[in-house]
Design an enzyme around this catalytic site. Sequence first.
Site, PDB file in Angstrom:
ATOM      1  N   CYS A  69       0.861  -1.185   0.000  1.00  0.00           N
ATOM      2  CA  CYS A  69       0.000   0.000   0.000  1.00  0.00           C
ATOM      3  C   CYS A  69       0.897   1.235   0.000  1.00  0.00           C
ATOM      4  O   CYS A  69       2.109   1.139   0.124  1.00  0.00           O
ATOM      5  CB  CYS A  69      -0.862   0.024   1.253  1.00  0.00           C
ATOM      6  N   ARG A 100       1.553   1.730  -6.067  1.00  0.00           N
ATOM      7  CA  ARG A 100       1.746   0.720  -5.015  1.00  0.00           C
ATOM      8  C   ARG A 100       0.444   0.009  -4.679  1.00  0.00           C
ATOM      9  O   ARG A 100       0.439  -1.035  -4.032  1.00  0.00           O
ATOM     10  CB  ARG A 100       2.302   1.374  -3.747  1.00  0.00           C
ATOM     11  N   TRP A 115      -3.732  -1.586  -1.281  1.00  0.00           N
ATOM     12  CA  TRP A 115      -3.553  -2.814  -2.036  1.00  0.00           C
ATOM     13  C   TRP A 115      -4.040  -3.918  -1.098  1.00  0.00           C
ATOM     14  O   TRP A 115      -3.306  -4.331  -0.183  1.00  0.00           O
ATOM     15  CB  TRP A 115      -2.085  -3.012  -2.397  1.00  0.00           C
ATOM     16  N   ASN A 172       0.906   0.094   6.043  1.00  0.00           N
ATOM     17  CA  ASN A 172       1.382  -0.673   4.892  1.00  0.00           C
ATOM     18  C   ASN A 172       2.071  -1.903   5.453  1.00  0.00           C
ATOM     19  O   ASN A 172       2.966  -1.800   6.278  1.00  0.00           O
ATOM     20  CB  ASN A 172       2.371   0.158   4.066  1.00  0.00           C
ATOM     21  N   GLY A 173       1.599  -3.100   5.024  1.00  0.00           N
ATOM     22  CA  GLY A 173       2.228  -4.340   5.506  1.00  0.00           C
ATOM     23  C   GLY A 173       1.158  -5.329   5.929  1.00  0.00           C
ATOM     24  O   GLY A 173       0.000  -5.226   5.545  1.00  0.00           O
ATOM     25  N   GLU A 200       9.107 -19.356 -20.618  1.00  0.00           N
ATOM     26  CA  GLU A 200       8.923 -18.054 -19.972  1.00  0.00           C
ATOM     27  C   GLU A 200       9.954 -17.040 -20.453  1.00  0.00           C
ATOM     28  O   GLU A 200       9.625 -15.885 -20.736  1.00  0.00           O
ATOM     29  CB  GLU A 200       8.990 -18.224 -18.450  1.00  0.00           C
ATOM     30  N   LYS A 223       9.234 -13.507 -22.400  1.00  0.00           N
ATOM     31  CA  LYS A 223       9.772 -12.207 -21.965  1.00  0.00           C
ATOM     32  C   LYS A 223      10.427 -11.481 -23.132  1.00  0.00           C
ATOM     33  O   LYS A 223      10.193 -10.317 -23.397  1.00  0.00           O
ATOM     34  CB  LYS A 223      10.822 -12.399 -20.853  1.00  0.00           C
ATOM     35  N   GLU A 250       7.900 -10.427 -25.950  1.00  0.00           N
ATOM     36  CA  GLU A 250       6.840  -9.436 -25.656  1.00  0.00           C
ATOM     37  C   GLU A 250       7.387  -8.031 -25.413  1.00  0.00           C
ATOM     38  O   GLU A 250       6.654  -7.060 -25.566  1.00  0.00           O
ATOM     39  CB  GLU A 250       5.954  -9.887 -24.508  1.00  0.00           C
ATOM     40  N   HIS A 258      13.925 -32.543 -33.402  1.00  0.00           N
ATOM     41  CA  HIS A 258      12.775 -33.048 -34.172  1.00  0.00           C
ATOM     42  C   HIS A 258      12.195 -31.995 -35.092  1.00  0.00           C
ATOM     43  O   HIS A 258      10.986 -31.904 -35.284  1.00  0.00           O
ATOM     44  CB  HIS A 258      11.699 -33.584 -33.209  1.00  0.00           C
ATOM     45  N   LYS A 283      -1.858  -5.172 -19.420  1.00  0.00           N
ATOM     46  CA  LYS A 283      -1.406  -5.864 -18.215  1.00  0.00           C
ATOM     47  C   LYS A 283      -2.365  -6.984 -17.833  1.00  0.00           C
ATOM     48  O   LYS A 283      -1.950  -8.037 -17.388  1.00  0.00           O
ATOM     49  CB  LYS A 283      -1.271  -4.881 -17.049  1.00  0.00           C
TER      50      LYS A 283
HETATM   51  C1  AGP Z   1       3.323 -12.040 -19.079  1.00  0.00           C
HETATM   52  O1  AGP Z   1       4.520 -11.281 -19.158  1.00  0.00           O
HETATM   53  C2  AGP Z   1       2.224 -11.432 -19.896  1.00  0.00           C
HETATM   54  N1  AGP Z   1       1.998 -10.075 -19.540  1.00  0.00           N
HETATM   55  C3  AGP Z   1       0.972 -12.285 -19.947  1.00  0.00           C
HETATM   56  O2  AGP Z   1       1.329 -13.502 -20.576  1.00  0.00           O
HETATM   57  C4  AGP Z   1       0.315 -12.635 -18.596  1.00  0.00           C
HETATM   58  O3  AGP Z   1       1.146 -13.520 -17.882  1.00  0.00           O
HETATM   59  C5  AGP Z   1      -1.013 -13.345 -18.881  1.00  0.00           C
HETATM   60  O4  AGP Z   1      -1.855 -12.454 -19.571  1.00  0.00           O
HETATM   61  C6  AGP Z   1      -1.716 -13.826 -17.607  1.00  0.00           C
HETATM   62  O5  AGP Z   1      -2.014 -12.730 -16.792  1.00  0.00           O
HETATM   63  P1  AGP Z   1      -2.532 -13.029 -15.286  1.00  0.00           P
HETATM   64  O6  AGP Z   1      -1.407 -13.716 -14.562  1.00  0.00           O
HETATM   65  O7  AGP Z   1      -2.843 -11.680 -14.713  1.00  0.00           O
HETATM   66  O8  AGP Z   1      -3.736 -13.923 -15.378  1.00  0.00           O
END
Ligand code: AGP
Length: 607
Positions: free
Chosen positions: A2, A27, A73, A99-100, A480, A484, A487, A503, A602
């Site tokens: 928070c 935050r 938060w 906060n905490g 993963e 990264k 994207e 393969h 996001k």
């Molecule tokens: C990850 O870097 C991406 N922004 C995206 O794949 C994300 O992980 C995915 O949309 C799932 O989001 P969530 O964890 O909020 O459900």
Amino acid sequence: MCGIVGYAGKNEARLVLLEGLKRLEYRGYDSAGIAILGDGIIVKKAVGKIRELESKIDGVNLSGNLGIAHTRWATHGQPSEANAHPHSDCTGKIWVVHNGIIENYQTLKKWLEERGHVFKSETDTEVVPHLLEEFYEGSITKALQRVVKMLQGAYGLAVLHQDEPQKLIAVRYGSPLVIGLGDGETIVASDVSAIIRYTKQVIYLNDGEIAEINSSGLKILDFDFNEINREAQKIEWDVSQAEKNGFSHFMLKEIFEQPKTISDSIRGRLVIKDGKVKLGGLDNVIDKIRSIEKIIIVGCGTARNAGSIGEYMLEEYAGVATEVEYASEFRYRKPVLDNKTAIIAISQSGETADTLAAVKEGKEKNILTLGVVNVVGSTIARTTDAGVYNHIGPEISVASTKAFTSQVAILALITILFGRQRNLSLAVGKRIEEELLILPDKIESITRQSEKIKKIAEKYCHFNNFIYLGRKYNQPVAAEGALKLKEISYIHTEGLPTGEMKHGSISLIDKNFPCLCIAPQDSVYEKNVSNIEEIKARSGKVIAITTEGNDQLNKLVDDVIFIPKTLEMLTPILSVIPLQLFAYHVAALRGCDIDKPRNLAKSVTVE
Ligand code: AGP
């Protein structure tokens, strides 16, 4: 996480507090509140972002030179006005922002209720003003000095009392607090972003310190009431950077937060002596979990990659048949589900439409649904039957980093919970927990290599294709790491099981198509080395991630990044860090918009 702000000085508190909240909104932003001490105390709260609070107080006479404010938060209790801070005691004279997490709040709340205190919220925070009321004998500072000795957990607090109108108190224990020393005014805040526009002279409170602020200045005391002399420091950042605590992007800040966020993810959840875990959010289904014979993990993107690591963990250490499914595909299958199946939905935002749809599909079929979610009170958190929160604060950067490592850590805890109900021994459970406790230091040893990794990024940032490879626990890390890189730098990157390379995809390899291979010294190390040989035989460039002290790969590959040794099942928490940093530096070198990559959001709340 928070944001808290406190003000005492010659100007109107309201203006400084609201501006400070806006600076701290990153935050946490599910609700906010403000308390101003003028002729009396006026308190206003609102659900939603700061602008909701602003519109609520627009036109209200909130005049006063002392006040506290908070942007929330949620950790305990849904976002609501009742749960928004500030919180007060029964008299309405003592107000607190926090906060905490107060880990022992249930015990304290029960003790207070037995003494007649009436609570108005579901929060852990509200025990603090009621405790202060219990021990108040004319000095809020002395009362606080007694109360802090009763609290367990992490807290940054700002406190005011109506009968001491010139005094503002701040306490730090586990959650950051900084004090800005202005001209005739003092500001307390969770970080410098709320202070920097008024002064660059600050004092960072240390754990176990109480700051008593009044019109004559500032006094700092320890919990035994000894006065402490602290030198002010000068902030070197500009305002915009301050919000990122000096980092150039939220993504880099969040990568560097991971030692702390792993600690936060496991805090209060390890019972090491028994090799068990304490996951309060699963208490209501603990017996149902005992009967589960199959687990389906659903998630999207990074969350699904974390889930794939959970699949290996749950099968190897809990002996439960586990499969991982793209949430967006789950409902198109005819999965064999029965009352001995559980779904684990992983989601940082708790709002991803595809994952929510998979949870609803499971509930339709009366399947036990568990969540691993970061945003408290989010839709997925409220829809699943039970779950475990990450407690890592808001993840701002679109590219998920700290959420991934936290999800893997929490899946390890869930594995121990399932495993210790089955055949996992106390010794192995204990061993995993002891290793989790020391992971933060090991993460830090990798983030310290950021500049070295940047040098490697300079050699590869011009390529437009990459293949990432990993085996077993590191196969999902390859996926993963590839996610990264693609994207945020827009480089086409595939993440593959190392063994799968031969393969088909190996046809892509030449000197313009580099590979990154995750090859720690684990149970599949030799096989990874063979695959690296195959790539080198085709003039492919290779970056290797391997265990520190292993000098066998130096001659074989083009670049090596070393990570500390850990348990094979926990390696992903370490092996992903170099991939996060590599993606970050490549994207920065390519001039990409790292925190807001093109086409992305996001939280994908559409299917
Ligand atoms: C990850 O870097 C991406 N922004 C995206 O794949 C994300 O992980 C995915 O949309 C799932 O989001 P969530 O964890 O909020 O459900």
